[in-house]
Structures are given as structure tokens and as C-alpha cells.
Write an enzyme that holds these catalytic residues in place. Structure first.
Site, PDB file in Angstrom:
ATOM      1  N   CYS A 148       0.877  -1.168   0.000  1.00  0.00           N
ATOM      2  CA  CYS A 148       0.000   0.000   0.000  1.00  0.00           C
ATOM      3  C   CYS A 148       0.909   1.211   0.000  1.00  0.00           C
ATOM      4  O   CYS A 148       2.116   1.097   0.151  1.00  0.00           O
ATOM      5  CB  CYS A 148      -0.836   0.010   1.274  1.00  0.00           C
ATOM      6  SG  CYS A 148      -1.710  -1.536   1.561  1.00  0.00           S
ATOM      7  N   GLU A 174      -1.295  -8.189 -18.534  1.00  0.00           N
ATOM      8  CA  GLU A 174      -1.355  -7.230 -17.426  1.00  0.00           C
ATOM      9  C   GLU A 174      -2.327  -6.092 -17.686  1.00  0.00           C
ATOM     10  O   GLU A 174      -3.075  -5.709 -16.804  1.00  0.00           O
ATOM     11  CB  GLU A 174       0.031  -6.589 -17.201  1.00  0.00           C
ATOM     12  CG  GLU A 174       1.005  -7.436 -16.462  1.00  0.00           C
ATOM     13  CD  GLU A 174       2.337  -6.718 -16.275  1.00  0.00           C
ATOM     14  OE1 GLU A 174       2.834  -6.717 -15.152  1.00  0.00           O
ATOM     15  OE2 GLU A 174       2.892  -6.176 -17.254  1.00  0.00           O
ATOM     16  N   TRP A 220      -3.804  -1.815  -1.244  1.00  0.00           N
ATOM     17  CA  TRP A 220      -3.838  -3.018  -2.071  1.00  0.00           C
ATOM     18  C   TRP A 220      -4.148  -4.135  -1.083  1.00  0.00           C
ATOM     19  O   TRP A 220      -3.326  -4.496  -0.257  1.00  0.00           O
ATOM     20  CB  TRP A 220      -2.489  -3.233  -2.747  1.00  0.00           C
ATOM     21  CG  TRP A 220      -2.474  -4.355  -3.731  1.00  0.00           C
ATOM     22  CD1 TRP A 220      -2.861  -4.296  -5.043  1.00  0.00           C
ATOM     23  CD2 TRP A 220      -2.007  -5.695  -3.509  1.00  0.00           C
ATOM     24  NE1 TRP A 220      -2.675  -5.523  -5.637  1.00  0.00           N
ATOM     25  CE2 TRP A 220      -2.160  -6.394  -4.722  1.00  0.00           C
ATOM     26  CE3 TRP A 220      -1.496  -6.370  -2.405  1.00  0.00           C
ATOM     27  CZ2 TRP A 220      -1.808  -7.731  -4.863  1.00  0.00           C
ATOM     28  CZ3 TRP A 220      -1.150  -7.700  -2.542  1.00  0.00           C
ATOM     29  CH2 TRP A 220      -1.305  -8.366  -3.767  1.00  0.00           C
ATOM     30  N   ASN A 228       1.247  -0.262   5.945  1.00  0.00           N
ATOM     31  CA  ASN A 228       1.572  -0.992   4.716  1.00  0.00           C
ATOM     32  C   ASN A 228       2.328  -2.242   5.133  1.00  0.00           C
ATOM     33  O   ASN A 228       3.380  -2.138   5.758  1.00  0.00           O
ATOM     34  CB  ASN A 228       2.444  -0.098   3.816  1.00  0.00           C
ATOM     35  CG  ASN A 228       3.102  -0.879   2.702  1.00  0.00           C
ATOM     36  OD1 ASN A 228       2.547  -1.871   2.226  1.00  0.00           O
ATOM     37  ND2 ASN A 228       4.274  -0.444   2.265  1.00  0.00           N
ATOM     38  N   GLY A 229       1.775  -3.414   4.817  1.00  0.00           N
ATOM     39  CA  GLY A 229       2.450  -4.653   5.193  1.00  0.00           C
ATOM     40  C   GLY A 229       1.451  -5.674   5.689  1.00  0.00           C
ATOM     41  O   GLY A 229       0.249  -5.537   5.452  1.00  0.00           O
ATOM     42  N   GLU A 258       7.830 -11.846 -22.043  1.00  0.00           N
ATOM     43  CA  GLU A 258       7.569 -10.471 -21.600  1.00  0.00           C
ATOM     44  C   GLU A 258       6.434  -9.835 -22.420  1.00  0.00           C
ATOM     45  O   GLU A 258       5.577  -9.139 -21.873  1.00  0.00           O
ATOM     46  CB  GLU A 258       8.873  -9.661 -21.694  1.00  0.00           C
ATOM     47  CG  GLU A 258       8.770  -8.181 -21.387  1.00  0.00           C
ATOM     48  CD  GLU A 258       8.296  -7.847 -19.971  1.00  0.00           C
ATOM     49  OE1 GLU A 258       8.189  -8.740 -19.137  1.00  0.00           O
ATOM     50  OE2 GLU A 258       7.999  -6.652 -19.749  1.00  0.00           O
ATOM     51  N   ARG A 310       1.217   1.928  -5.942  1.00  0.00           N
ATOM     52  CA  ARG A 310       1.454   0.878  -4.943  1.00  0.00           C
ATOM     53  C   ARG A 310       0.187   0.097  -4.593  1.00  0.00           C
ATOM     54  O   ARG A 310       0.244  -0.888  -3.853  1.00  0.00           O
ATOM     55  CB  ARG A 310       2.017   1.501  -3.661  1.00  0.00           C
ATOM     56  CG  ARG A 310       3.290   2.272  -3.881  1.00  0.00           C
ATOM     57  CD  ARG A 310       3.782   2.858  -2.583  1.00  0.00           C
ATOM     58  NE  ARG A 310       4.078   1.813  -1.625  1.00  0.00           N
ATOM     59  CZ  ARG A 310       5.208   1.139  -1.580  1.00  0.00           C
ATOM     60  NH1 ARG A 310       6.167   1.410  -2.431  1.00  0.00           N
ATOM     61  NH2 ARG A 310       5.402   0.202  -0.684  1.00  0.00           N
ATOM     62  N   LYS A 345       2.459  -1.835  -8.533  1.00  0.00           N
ATOM     63  CA  LYS A 345       3.805  -1.633  -9.075  1.00  0.00           C
ATOM     64  C   LYS A 345       4.859  -2.277  -8.190  1.00  0.00           C
ATOM     65  O   LYS A 345       5.833  -2.835  -8.659  1.00  0.00           O
ATOM     66  CB  LYS A 345       4.054  -0.125  -9.173  1.00  0.00           C
ATOM     67  CG  LYS A 345       5.386   0.251  -9.748  1.00  0.00           C
ATOM     68  CD  LYS A 345       5.324   0.184 -11.243  1.00  0.00           C
ATOM     69  CE  LYS A 345       6.664   0.395 -11.888  1.00  0.00           C
ATOM     70  NZ  LYS A 345       6.743  -0.409 -13.123  1.00  0.00           N
ATOM     71  N   HIS A 397       4.840 -29.017 -28.890  1.00  0.00           N
ATOM     72  CA  HIS A 397       4.543 -29.886 -27.748  1.00  0.00           C
ATOM     73  C   HIS A 397       3.328 -29.408 -26.960  1.00  0.00           C
ATOM     74  O   HIS A 397       3.266 -29.595 -25.751  1.00  0.00           O
ATOM     75  CB  HIS A 397       5.781 -29.985 -26.844  1.00  0.00           C
ATOM     76  CG  HIS A 397       6.976 -30.482 -27.573  1.00  0.00           C
ATOM     77  ND1 HIS A 397       7.095 -31.782 -28.017  1.00  0.00           N
ATOM     78  CD2 HIS A 397       8.074 -29.828 -28.008  1.00  0.00           C
ATOM     79  CE1 HIS A 397       8.251 -31.916 -28.664  1.00  0.00           C
ATOM     80  NE2 HIS A 397       8.859 -30.744 -28.669  1.00  0.00           N
ATOM     81  N   LYS A 401       2.979  -8.440 -20.803  1.00  0.00           N
ATOM     82  CA  LYS A 401       2.500  -7.057 -20.985  1.00  0.00           C
ATOM     83  C   LYS A 401       1.036  -7.062 -21.421  1.00  0.00           C
ATOM     84  O   LYS A 401       0.230  -6.281 -20.930  1.00  0.00           O
ATOM     85  CB  LYS A 401       3.321  -6.300 -22.042  1.00  0.00           C
ATOM     86  CG  LYS A 401       4.705  -5.887 -21.680  1.00  0.00           C
ATOM     87  CD  LYS A 401       4.801  -4.740 -20.709  1.00  0.00           C
ATOM     88  CE  LYS A 401       4.741  -5.204 -19.276  1.00  0.00           C
ATOM     89  NZ  LYS A 401       5.930  -5.600 -18.609  1.00  0.00           N
TER      90      LYS A 401
HETATM   91  C1  G6P Z   1       5.107  -6.286  -9.881  1.00  0.00           C
HETATM   92  C2  G6P Z   1       5.071  -5.288 -11.018  1.00  0.00           C
HETATM   93  C3  G6P Z   1       5.895  -5.800 -12.189  1.00  0.00           C
HETATM   94  C4  G6P Z   1       7.319  -6.098 -11.732  1.00  0.00           C
HETATM   95  C5  G6P Z   1       7.340  -7.059 -10.543  1.00  0.00           C
HETATM   96  C6  G6P Z   1       8.724  -7.135  -9.926  1.00  0.00           C
HETATM   97  O1  G6P Z   1       4.437  -7.435 -10.244  1.00  0.00           O
HETATM   98  O2  G6P Z   1       3.739  -5.065 -11.427  1.00  0.00           O
HETATM   99  O3  G6P Z   1       5.933  -4.824 -13.209  1.00  0.00           O
HETATM  100  O4  G6P Z   1       8.031  -6.654 -12.796  1.00  0.00           O
HETATM  101  O5  G6P Z   1       6.462  -6.591  -9.522  1.00  0.00           O
HETATM  102  O6  G6P Z   1       9.038  -5.871  -9.399  1.00  0.00           O
HETATM  103  P1  G6P Z   1      10.483  -5.315  -9.164  1.00  0.00           P
HETATM  104  O7  G6P Z   1      10.268  -3.926  -8.626  1.00  0.00           O
HETATM  105  O8  G6P Z   1      11.139  -6.212  -8.168  1.00  0.00           O
HETATM  106  O9  G6P Z   1      11.193  -5.310 -10.464  1.00  0.00           O
END
Ligand code: G6P
Length: 615
Positions: A2, A495, A75, A101-102, A488, A27, A610, A511, A492
Site C-alpha cells: 500500500c 497485465e 492493495w 503498509n504490510g 515479456e 502501490r 507496481k 509440444h 505485458k
Molecule cells: C510487480 C510489477 C511488475 C514487476 C514485478 C517485480 O508485479 O507489477 O511490473 O516486474 O512486480 O518488481 P520489481 O520492482 O522487483 O522489479
């Protein structure tokens, strides 16, 4: 995870806290709340939804005066996102107010204990348990707020960044940290609290970052006193001068942070090179590697730990390190590694990759590796972050703040740093000749300009996005260095557009995934020259014969794929090991445009955050 914000000083707290919450929405953003205190009344408002919903609610509901304020953007972990579970939370007496937060892991046992003593709980949260525990200690021990927070936190298992105030102490906020970040901005006769420095950057450049197991009592007109939570020892905190500026965290004319960050990549990669890639002198300078060269040269293997997009950057690095520096590499999800009882020795080097530098699983993996004697090197973007501080050495990516939840420039700058490292080690080990080394440096230096060229495909990518935006499934295929790019690209799309997508090594298609291919299935195939090009062309033929729709990512001037594919997007030619830095660009743009066309919230996709500071 959060976002928390707080203010105590001589200004109105409301505008500072609300703007700060908006900056911290990356966050978490499923609910938000604020408490303001004018010395007489506490005004507390909270709601499910975004900070903008809170703002609307608040401005209708209560007056917003008070020069002490705390705010929270959530969150959800314990308890669904709703108004009651949102923070801040009151203690039973109504005197104490907390944001958190935690996760308090032993909250259930504490809750049962407090219930026996007559405490009641309105929410399902662990945070409401913590504030009542603090209240209980305060009453029983007849002590001040700071001491009560300290005693209570010593009974808690879990992670936290908290801010608490007491109605009877209008000039004081108490904060504490374990596992979740907390920065204190130091102004003149005013203090700011936040999960990162972005909420207070226009007010002060001076900040103290609390370390784990530290707490601080912040007193209006008096200052900040930092102590160890466990043994009460006074700490002389290190005041840091912040480099961040406001412009870096605003959208700068783009519709979304994600698009801005995609377009920032040429500059971000240049910033990553700065002072490190010295092509004219044919050297790479990286202090963190140089200072530990003996360890790197003696290493039996490198283990990369990371999560999400950073894990994908780690996979690209595996190919680059093994190819250039001939060091065996393993790439691990931090969340698996930390619980796997892995075999690690003092001859292993662990590289932890993290944009935020706060990801809980990556942090725990680092601690585990260190406890087993490994040397841990960090690749982080956020300066002064927990991971940057926890590692033995490291290299920053210098990508600038990344706000969009879908990571873009962090990925390419991580690959850039890791490429520099691999080349530096390859040179030191003699696994490439000096002319190969020089050739790689010259080519690496051209990458930012080539990324600029790759970005020119934007218009055509939009056309493709428009054709396939209603597809329900996508397949992404790549081989070698570009296999992680396929993963990746799929991530994307998932997400931000919520379309199901899978990334696969192209040859593995036979496979399993090939069974999915029909005329409805768009297949994005990375088929750049070199690197198994002919094999990938054969894979494309296999897709074609099953009527799949092919979107090829090809090297400029390509002919063979053009004949087979429904669409091709060209990227400039480069060395195979650097090609992920270019092939990933159209995939970022494709997911961005599809999400925009589907009217999704690109910068704040549902359920994501994030910075994942919970495990
Ligand atoms: C979250 C974010 C991703 C990121 C991942 C790892 O899932 O939404 O975009 O790749 O965390 O985060 P970091 O800050 O450790 O790269």
C-alpha cells in the site's frame, strides 16, 4: 503493498496528503483514506475505490482543515476492499489512528487475545488489531505513544511501515518500519512521511530512509528522533539529498505514464551507459563489478533471482552471460528460491534484479543467499531502496522513476546493465577477443538510436492493435535471446488488456500450444535475422498451415517472413545478444494500444500493483 503518506507542520495537511496519495497509487489503488487533525477534532474519511473517489467523497463530507494528516492507498491483503477495511483505522477509544503498509502475520492470535480483554473490531484487517494492541499496551503500561508502539511492535510478526498519532498528542506522529519502505522528508518546521519520496519532492530534498526495525518519533517544531525498535538504542540517521525532480514523475504530455516510459527508453538506456560505456577507450567501467572482480572471476556460477518483468530480464541475462562470459547461470523466481532450501555456496554469486528494490520475495531471497555465504549483487532502479541497501554491491539502472504498473523502461535498462556486466566479465576472463569486445561496445552504443527507430513502428502497431483487439487469446513465440522477450510480450498484454496470452520458446510450440492454433489465434513471432532464423521461419510455416494469424517481428529488410506473415513489424539490425532491446519495443506498443482501445486503465490495471511488498 500500500502507499502511506503523512504530514505534520504549519501548512494545511489535506492538499499535501491527497496529492501524495495520488503519486503513490502505483502501490495499490483498491481503496483510500485520510485522517486530518486540527488539534480538536479528528476528521477521518475512507472509501473503496481510487484516491479520486476519496477526494470527491471528502470534499462533500467533511471540512479538510488540520495541519496534521495521514493518508493511505490500499492493495488489499486481509479483508476485501471496502470502506470499512480501508485505512486509517481508529483504536477502540477513538484516540489513536493508524495507517499501515504490510502484513501482521500473527494478527489472529493477537486479535483473540484482545477480544478476551473486551476489544471489538469493525474491520477484517490485521491493522485494526495492531492499533488496538498499541492502545492496550499504552493503557496497561501507562506509557506514551512512542513507547507503546515500540512494545507492541516487539510482539508482532510480519512486515510493516506504519504511521500512528494520538488525539492527546496533537504535535506528534510515530512511524516505524520493518520490511516495507518508509521515508521521512525533513523540511523547515515541517515533516513529511511517505512510502517513497515522490509525495514531498516539491517541499524538501532532504530525507531520512528508516532502516528495518527502526522507528521515529516526529514532533512538530522539534524534530525527528530515530530509535531501534528492539533495544531502544538511539540512531543517528543518515540524511540523504534527493535527486528526484517533479518533472520526472509527471506525464509530460503523454496520455499515460506507460507510453511516456516506452518513449523514454532511448534516453533511459543512454543514462544507463553514462560513465560506464567508454567506447573510445574500449573500456567498461562499473565500480560494483570492478571492486569485486576477484569474486566474479572465482565464481562457480551466477544465480539470478527476481520476479515478474525483472525475472524476464534475468532470463535474457542468462543467455548473454553464458554466451559472452561463459559463466553458468541459473535464473530463479525469488518466491520459489526463498522456500526451496537451495544449494548455495560461498563460490556462488547471486544477482538480484528489481526495479523498485522493494519486492518482498526478492528481498527475502537475498537475505537467504547472504546467510548461506553467497555474494549478492543488486540491479535496482530506485536509489536507496531496500534491495539496494541489502546487497553487498550493485549497479543502478538509472532509468528514472517508472510509474506505469506495466514495466517497460525498467526491463530494457536492466538488460543494458546486465549486458555491460557480461561484457566487462567476458573481457576480464578473456572469453572474447579485444576486437570482439570493441565491436560489442560500438554496437551497444548505437542501441538508443535504434530504439528510436523501432519506436517509429508505433503507427503501424496501432493498426495491428485495431485488427486484433477483440482476440481472446494470443501466443508469443521466440527463440534464444528472444524467448524471454516472448514471455515479456505476453505478460505485458495480460497485465493491461486482460487478454489471455502465453509466451513460448518457438520450438516448444509443437509440444502443446500448436493445438490452440486456428484462424482466430494471433501469433506474435519474433523472427529476427541470425539466431535460428530459418528454424523460426519453419515454425511460422507450421502456424500458417493451421491458419493462425501471424504478426512477425523481423529485422529491417526481411523477405522470407514477409511472404508468410499477415503483418510484419521491422526493427533495426543489431548483434543477436542485443536484439531483445529492440524486439521488445513493438510488443510494449502492441499491448499498450490494445489496452487503450479496449478502454482499460493502462497505468493502473486491476488487481496489480507496481511494488509488491508482500509475499
Ligand atoms: C510487480 C510489477 C511488475 C514487476 C514485478 C517485480 O508485479 O507489477 O511490473 O516486474 O512486480 O518488481 P520489481 O520492482 O522487483 O522489479
Amino acid at each position: 503493498m500500500c502507499g502511506i503518506v503523512g504530514y505534520i507542520g504549519y501548512r494545511e495537511a489535506y492538499p499535501i496528503v491527497i496529492k501524495g496519495l495520488q503519486r503513490l497509487e502505483y502501490r495499490g489503488y483498491d481503496s483510500a483514506g485520510i485522517a486530518l487533525y486540527d488539534g480538536t477534532n479528528i476528521k477521518l474519511s475512507k472509501t473503496k475505490g481510487k484516491v479520486s473517489d476519496l477526494k470527491n467523497k471528502l470534499e462533500d463530507e467533511i471540512s479538510t482543515s488540520g495541519s496534521l494528516g495521514i493518508g493511505h492507498t490500499r492493495w488489499a491483503t486481509h479483508g476485501v476492499p471496502n470502506d470499512v477495511n480501508s485505512h486509517p483505522h481508529y483504536s477502540n477509544s477513538g484516540d489513536l489512528v493508524i495507517i499501515h503498509n504490510g502484513i501482521i502475520e500473527n494478527y489472529d492470535a493477537l486479535k483473540k487475545e484482545l477480544s478476551k480483554r473486551g476489544y471489538t473490531f469493525k474491520s477484517d484487517t490485521d491493522t485494526e488489531v495492531l492499533i488496538n494492541l498499541i492502545e492496550d499496551v499504552k493503557k496497561n503500561e501507562d506509557t506514551k505513544l512512542g513507547k507503546a508502539v515500540q512494545i507492541a511492535l516487539n510482539q508482532v510478526v510480519g512486515a510493516y511501515a506504519i504511521a500512528v498519532f494520538d488525539k492527546n498528542k496533537p504535535n506528534e506522529i510515530v512511524v516505524a518500519r520493518l520490511g516495507s519502505p518508509l521515508a521521512i522528508g525533513i523540511g523547515e518546521d515541517e515533516f513529511f512521511i511517505a512510502s517513497d519520496a515522490s509525495p514531498f519532492i516539491e517541499y524538501t530534498k532532504n530525507a531520512i530512509y528508516l532502516e528495518d526495525e527502526e522507528m521515529a518519533i516526529i514532533r512538530r517544531n522539534k524534530g525527528v528522533k530515530v530509535r531501534k525498535i528492539k533495544d531502544d538504542a538511539l540512531v543517528d540517521p543518515y540524511m540523504q539529498e534527493l535527486q528526484l525532480n517533479l518533472e520526472q514523475i509527471e506525464k509530460g504530455g503523454f496520455d499515460h505514464f506507460m507510453l511516456k516510459e516506452i518513449y523514454e527508453q532511448p534516453e533511459a538506456i543512454r543514462d544507463t551507459f553514462r560513465g560506464r560505456l567508454l567506447t573510445n577507450q574500449a573500456i567498461i567501467k562499473m565500480a560494483g563489478v570492478e571492486d569485486n572482480m576477484k569474486k566474479f572471476l572465482a565464481a562457480d556460477r551466477i544465480i539470478i533471482v527476481a520476479c515478474g518483468t525483472s525475472w524476464h530480464a534475468g532470463l535474457v541475462a542468462e543467455y548473454i552471460f553464458e554466451d559472452l562470459a561463459r559463466i553458468p547461470v541459473e535464473v530463479e523466481y525469488a518466491s520459489e528460491f526463498r522456500y526451496r532450501n537451495p544449494v548455495i555456496t560461498g563460490n556462488d554469486i547471486v544477482i538480484a534484479i528489481s526495479q523498485s528494490g522493494e519486492t518482498a520475495d526478492t528481498l527475502a531471497a537475498i537475505k537467504l543467499a547472504k546467510s548461506k555465504g553467497a555474494f549478492v549483487f543488486g540491479v535496482c532502479n530506485v536509489v536507496g531502496s531496500s534491495i539496494a541497501r541489502e546487497t553487498n554491491a550493485g549497479a543502478y539502472t538509472h532509468a528514472g522513476p517508472e510509474i506505469g504498473v506495466a514495466s517497460t523502461k525498467a526491463f530494457t535498462t536492466q538488460i543494458t546493465v546486465l549486458s555491460l556486466m557480461a561484457l566487462r566479465l567476458a573481457r576480464a576472463k578473456g572469453t572474447i577477443t579485444s576486437s570482439e569486445f570493441r565491436h560489442h561496445l560500438i554496437e551497444l552504443e548505437t542501441i538508443p538510436a535504434k530504439v528510436e527507430e523501432a519506436l517509429k513502428s508505433d503507427g503501424y502497431v496501432q493498426t495491428i492493435a485495431d485488427i486484433y483487439k477483440h482476440a481472446t487469446n494470443f501466443l508469443y513465440l521466440g527463440r534464444g535471446f528472444n524467448f524471454p522477450v516472448a514471455l515479456e510480450g505476453a505478460l505485458k498484454l495480460k497485465e493491461i488488456s486482460y487478454i489471455h496470452a502465453e509466451g513460448y520458446p518457438a520450438a516448444e510450440m509443437k509440444h502443446g500450444p500448436i493445438a490452440l492454433i486456428d484462424e482466430q489465434m494471433p501469433v506474435v513471432v519474433i523472427a529476427t535475422k541470425k539466431g535460428h532464423y530459418e528454424k523460426v521461419v519453419s515454425n511460422i510455416q507450421e502456424i500458417k498451415s493451421r491458419k493462425g494469424k501471424i504478426i512477425g517481428i523481423v529485422t529491417k529488410g526481411d523477405k522470407s517472413v514477409k511472404e508468410l506473415a499477415d503483418h510484419v513489424i521491422e526493427v533495426p539490425e543489431t548483434l543477436e545478444c542485443f536484439s531483445p532491446l529492440l524486439t521488445t519495443i513493438p510488443l510494449q506498443l502492441l499491448s499498450y494500444h490494445i489496452a487503450v482501445m479496449l478502454d482499460k486503465n493502462v497505468d493502473q490495471p486491476r488487481n496489480l500493483a507496481k511494488s509488491v511488498t508482500v509475499e
